[in-house]
Design a protein around this motif. Structure first.
Motif, PDB file in Angstrom:
ATOM      1  N   LEU A 194     -53.079   6.910  80.659  1.00 32.45           N
ATOM      2  CA  LEU A 194     -52.049   7.813  80.137  1.00 32.45           C
ATOM      3  C   LEU A 194     -50.658   7.236  80.356  1.00 32.45           C
ATOM      4  O   LEU A 194     -49.759   7.425  79.523  1.00 32.45           O
ATOM      5  N   VAL A 195     -50.477   6.520  81.462  1.00 30.97           N
ATOM      6  CA  VAL A 195     -49.210   5.825  81.701  1.00 30.97           C
ATOM      7  C   VAL A 195     -48.992   4.765  80.622  1.00 30.97           C
ATOM      8  O   VAL A 195     -47.910   4.643  80.042  1.00 30.97           O
ATOM      9  N   ALA A 196     -50.038   3.990  80.326  1.00 32.74           N
ATOM     10  CA  ALA A 196     -49.939   2.953  79.301  1.00 32.74           C
ATOM     11  C   ALA A 196     -49.627   3.542  77.934  1.00 32.74           C
ATOM     12  O   ALA A 196     -48.964   2.899  77.104  1.00 32.74           O
ATOM     13  N   GLU A 197     -50.087   4.770  77.701  1.00 33.93           N
ATOM     14  CA  GLU A 197     -49.845   5.432  76.417  1.00 33.93           C
ATOM     15  C   GLU A 197     -48.479   6.112  76.357  1.00 33.93           C
ATOM     16  O   GLU A 197     -48.116   6.707  75.324  1.00 33.93           O
ATOM     17  N   GLY A 198     -47.723   6.050  77.463  1.00 36.04           N
ATOM     18  CA  GLY A 198     -46.405   6.668  77.498  1.00 36.04           C
ATOM     19  C   GLY A 198     -46.429   8.171  77.678  1.00 36.04           C
ATOM     20  O   GLY A 198     -45.405   8.844  77.473  1.00 36.04           O
ATOM     21  N   ARG A 199     -47.549   8.713  78.091  1.00 37.77           N
ATOM     22  CA  ARG A 199     -47.682  10.166  78.231  1.00 37.77           C
ATOM     23  C   ARG A 199     -47.422  10.640  79.652  1.00 37.77           C
ATOM     24  O   ARG A 199     -47.221  11.831  79.895  1.00 37.77           O
ATOM     25  N   VAL A 200     -47.466   9.701  80.607  1.00 40.75           N
ATOM     26  CA  VAL A 200     -47.213   9.988  82.011  1.00 40.75           C
ATOM     27  C   VAL A 200     -46.362   8.856  82.570  1.00 40.75           C
ATOM     28  O   VAL A 200     -46.547   7.695  82.200  1.00 40.75           O
ATOM     29  N   SER A 201     -45.442   9.191  83.455  1.00 37.98           N
ATOM     30  CA  SER A 201     -44.645   8.182  84.157  1.00 37.98           C
ATOM     31  C   SER A 201     -45.043   8.173  85.622  1.00 37.98           C
ATOM     32  O   SER A 201     -45.060   9.228  86.275  1.00 37.98           O
ATOM     33  N   LEU A 202     -45.361   6.995  86.142  1.00 39.13           N
ATOM     34  CA  LEU A 202     -45.826   6.897  87.524  1.00 39.13           C
ATOM     35  C   LEU A 202     -44.812   7.429  88.525  1.00 39.13           C
ATOM     36  O   LEU A 202     -45.181   8.046  89.526  1.00 39.13           O
ATOM     37  N   ASP A 203     -43.552   7.197  88.277  1.00 38.59           N
ATOM     38  CA  ASP A 203     -42.537   7.534  89.273  1.00 38.59           C
ATOM     39  C   ASP A 203     -41.753   8.786  88.922  1.00 38.59           C
ATOM     40  O   ASP A 203     -40.690   9.052  89.493  1.00 38.59           O
ATOM     41  N   ALA A 204     -42.290   9.583  88.012  1.00 34.39           N
ATOM     42  CA  ALA A 204     -41.705  10.889  87.695  1.00 34.39           C
ATOM     43  C   ALA A 204     -42.410  11.965  88.527  1.00 34.39           C
ATOM     44  O   ALA A 204     -43.573  11.814  88.912  1.00 34.39           O
ATOM     45  N   PRO A 205     -41.714  13.052  88.821  1.00 35.02           N
ATOM     46  CA  PRO A 205     -42.342  14.127  89.607  1.00 35.02           C
ATOM     47  C   PRO A 205     -43.551  14.738  88.887  1.00 35.02           C
ATOM     48  O   PRO A 205     -43.536  14.904  87.663  1.00 35.02           O
ATOM     49  N   VAL A 206     -44.557  15.057  89.655  1.00 36.89           N
ATOM     50  CA  VAL A 206     -45.721  15.757  89.118  1.00 36.89           C
ATOM     51  C   VAL A 206     -45.293  17.081  88.487  1.00 36.89           C
ATOM     52  O   VAL A 206     -45.877  17.544  87.496  1.00 36.89           O
ATOM     53  N   SER A 207     -44.259  17.690  89.047  1.00 41.32           N
ATOM     54  CA  SER A 207     -43.794  18.991  88.558  1.00 41.32           C
ATOM     55  C   SER A 207     -43.271  18.937  87.129  1.00 41.32           C
ATOM     56  O   SER A 207     -43.118  19.981  86.487  1.00 41.32           O
ATOM     57  N   ASN A 208     -43.014  17.743  86.605  1.00 39.43           N
ATOM     58  CA  ASN A 208     -42.648  17.638  85.183  1.00 39.43           C
ATOM     59  C   ASN A 208     -43.769  18.154  84.288  1.00 39.43           C
ATOM     60  O   ASN A 208     -43.532  18.654  83.188  1.00 39.43           O
ATOM     61  N   HIS A 209     -45.010  18.010  84.767  1.00 38.79           N
ATOM     62  CA  HIS A 209     -46.174  18.449  84.003  1.00 38.79           C
ATOM     63  C   HIS A 209     -46.800  19.715  84.580  1.00 38.79           C
ATOM     64  O   HIS A 209     -47.383  20.515  83.827  1.00 38.79           O
ATOM     65  N   LEU A 210     -46.706  19.875  85.892  1.00 32.87           N
ATOM     66  CA  LEU A 210     -47.327  21.012  86.573  1.00 32.87           C
ATOM     67  C   LEU A 210     -46.274  21.708  87.434  1.00 32.87           C
ATOM     68  O   LEU A 210     -46.287  21.608  88.670  1.00 32.87           O
ATOM     69  N   PRO A 211     -45.335  22.395  86.800  1.00 35.09           N
ATOM     70  CA  PRO A 211     -44.237  23.004  87.561  1.00 35.09           C
ATOM     71  C   PRO A 211     -44.734  24.008  88.593  1.00 35.09           C
ATOM     72  O   PRO A 211     -45.606  24.827  88.308  1.00 35.09           O
ATOM     73  N   GLY A 212     -44.179  23.878  89.797  1.00 34.38           N
ATOM     74  CA  GLY A 212     -44.479  24.829  90.863  1.00 34.38           C
ATOM     75  C   GLY A 212     -45.757  24.585  91.617  1.00 34.38           C
ATOM     76  O   GLY A 212     -46.046  25.297  92.584  1.00 34.38           O
ATOM     77  N   LEU A 213     -46.540  23.586  91.217  1.00 33.25           N
ATOM     78  CA  LEU A 213     -47.832  23.376  91.882  1.00 33.25           C
ATOM     79  C   LEU A 213     -47.662  22.704  93.234  1.00 33.25           C
ATOM     80  O   LEU A 213     -48.270  23.129  94.225  1.00 33.25           O
ATOM     81  N   VAL A 214     -46.853  21.647  93.282  1.00 35.10           N
ATOM     82  CA  VAL A 214     -46.629  20.917  94.535  1.00 35.10           C
ATOM     83  C   VAL A 214     -45.135  20.646  94.683  1.00 35.10           C
ATOM     84  O   VAL A 214     -44.343  20.876  93.758  1.00 35.10           O
TER      85      VAL A 214
END
Length: 357
Positions: free
Chosen positions: A100-120
């Motif tokens: 997913l990182v290679a596909e540009g859909r996830v950034s390794l060094d971006a916060p998880v909360s960008n995708h899952l707000p409030g979880l961690v």
């Protein structure tokens, strides 16, 4: 999933430490099956109910076993047996995230909360999950995983968000990014991340992106019991050997629920390390280590100069180990039986015989 002391992180640390004192060997020496067999036999004598081993030595494949498939039975461990792989699951999950990182859909060094707000915690990045540097409390420390309580609870279905809540209801073990400390919670969150980004479960994503393309037909993302030929898994409880082969694998979920064979794990790691599953940039990120751990994979430096890669896994009843170098690949499954959790006699010699004969 790090349920027992001989689980993924414990195995990896022990192997690096023990093999570092072995004598070097000439690189052209080949693996001696008799030495491997002697190591397996010592494991069985030391309390493992059974062990199956697959070693790829150049263009030669060795299939060995010791012990029995069931307590009180002479039936040998099936050479093609299926088993719970525990934390080896993490390499599969990390591979999907890196795709997913290679596909540009996830950034390794971006916060998880960008995708899952409030979880961690907002400071926790995707890389920190995959490398166990998030500081998240390991939820398995709060689960009843030993003794009579485990027997009563082993068929309980766990919701992954409840597992995360077991962790986040407690303080972080350390500031995110401060250090490496193995926590199964990281990969429960990674499983939720895959679902959020793709709209598909991590199980479906692993199947579509890895299992089906590689033809890993004997591998499953979970199950009540391993299907097909398999050795039974045991725990020693109150001095008695108890069959725990059947359990609800939701207790491990994306941190360790998968079932496979030595042949399928061999094919998976060979494809991964050959660059068939990840582009060069993402494979390089996977191999950037902190305290010997990359992104879902361990680095195993061997005394004869070989650097191997892989993962170990432990879940009630089973211990798995996969270590892979350029010309040698080793896949092992052990049913725990009456094993002493402080060590497995014969394991170190088996690894040295395989990688530094």
């Amino acid at each position: 999933m790090g349920i027992r002391k001989l689980a993924a992180v414990g195995i990896a640390a022990a192997l690096v430490a023990t093999t570092a004192t072995a004598a070097s060997a000439a690189p052209d020496q080949r693996v001696d099956p008799a030495v491997l067999q002697a190591g397996l036999d010592r494991m069985a004598r030391d309390g493992a109910q059974g062990v199956q081993l697959r070693v790829v030595d150049g263009d030669r494949t060795l299939l060995l076993r010791s012990g029995t498939a069931r307590a009180g039975s002479p039936r040998p461990v099936p050479l093609n047996g299926r088993f719970r792989v525990g934390s080896v699951t993490k390499t599969f999950v990390a591979t999907v995230v890196l795709q997913l990182v290679a596909e540009g859909r996830v950034s390794l060094d971006a916060p998880v909360s960008n995708h899952l707000p409030g979880l961690v915690d907002d400071r926790i990045t995707v890389r920190m999950l995959l490398q166990h540097t998030s500081g998240l409390y390991d939820y398995t420390r709060a689960l009843p995983l030993d003794g009579e309580t485990f027997l009563k609870e082993r068929f309980t279905r766990h919701d992954p968000r409840d597992l995360v809540a077991m962790s986040t209801s407690r303080p972080l073990d350390f500031t995110p990014g401060e250090r490496h400390e193995y926590s199964n919670t990281n990969y429960i969150v990674a499983g939720l991340l895959i679902k959020q980004v793709t709209g598909k479960s991590w199980e479906r994503s692993v199947n579509d992106r890895i299992l089906r393309p590689l033809g890993l037909h004997a591998t499953a993302t979970g199950g009540l019991v391993p299907q097909g030929p398999h050795a039974r898994g045991y725990l020693q409880i109150n001095g008695k050997l108890v069959d725990v082969t059947a359990l609800n694998s939701s207790m491990a979920w994306a941190a360790g629920s998968m079932i496979s064979t030595t042949a399928d794990l061999d094919r998976f790691y060979a494809a991964l390390l050959d660059g068939d599953l990840l582009p060069p940039a993402q494979l390089a990120e996977m191999k950037k280590t902190v305290d010997g751990y990359g992104l879902g994979i361990y680095e195993f430096p061997m005394p004869c100069g070989i650097t191997a890669w892989g993962h170990g896994g432990g879940i009630p009843g089973y211990i798995t180990l996969s270590i892979n170098a350029d010309d040698t690949r080793l896949e092992m499954s052990m049913t725990t039986g009456a094993l002493d959790e402080d060590g497995v006699d014969g394991l170190d010699d088996t690894l040295i015989a395989a990688f530094c004969p």
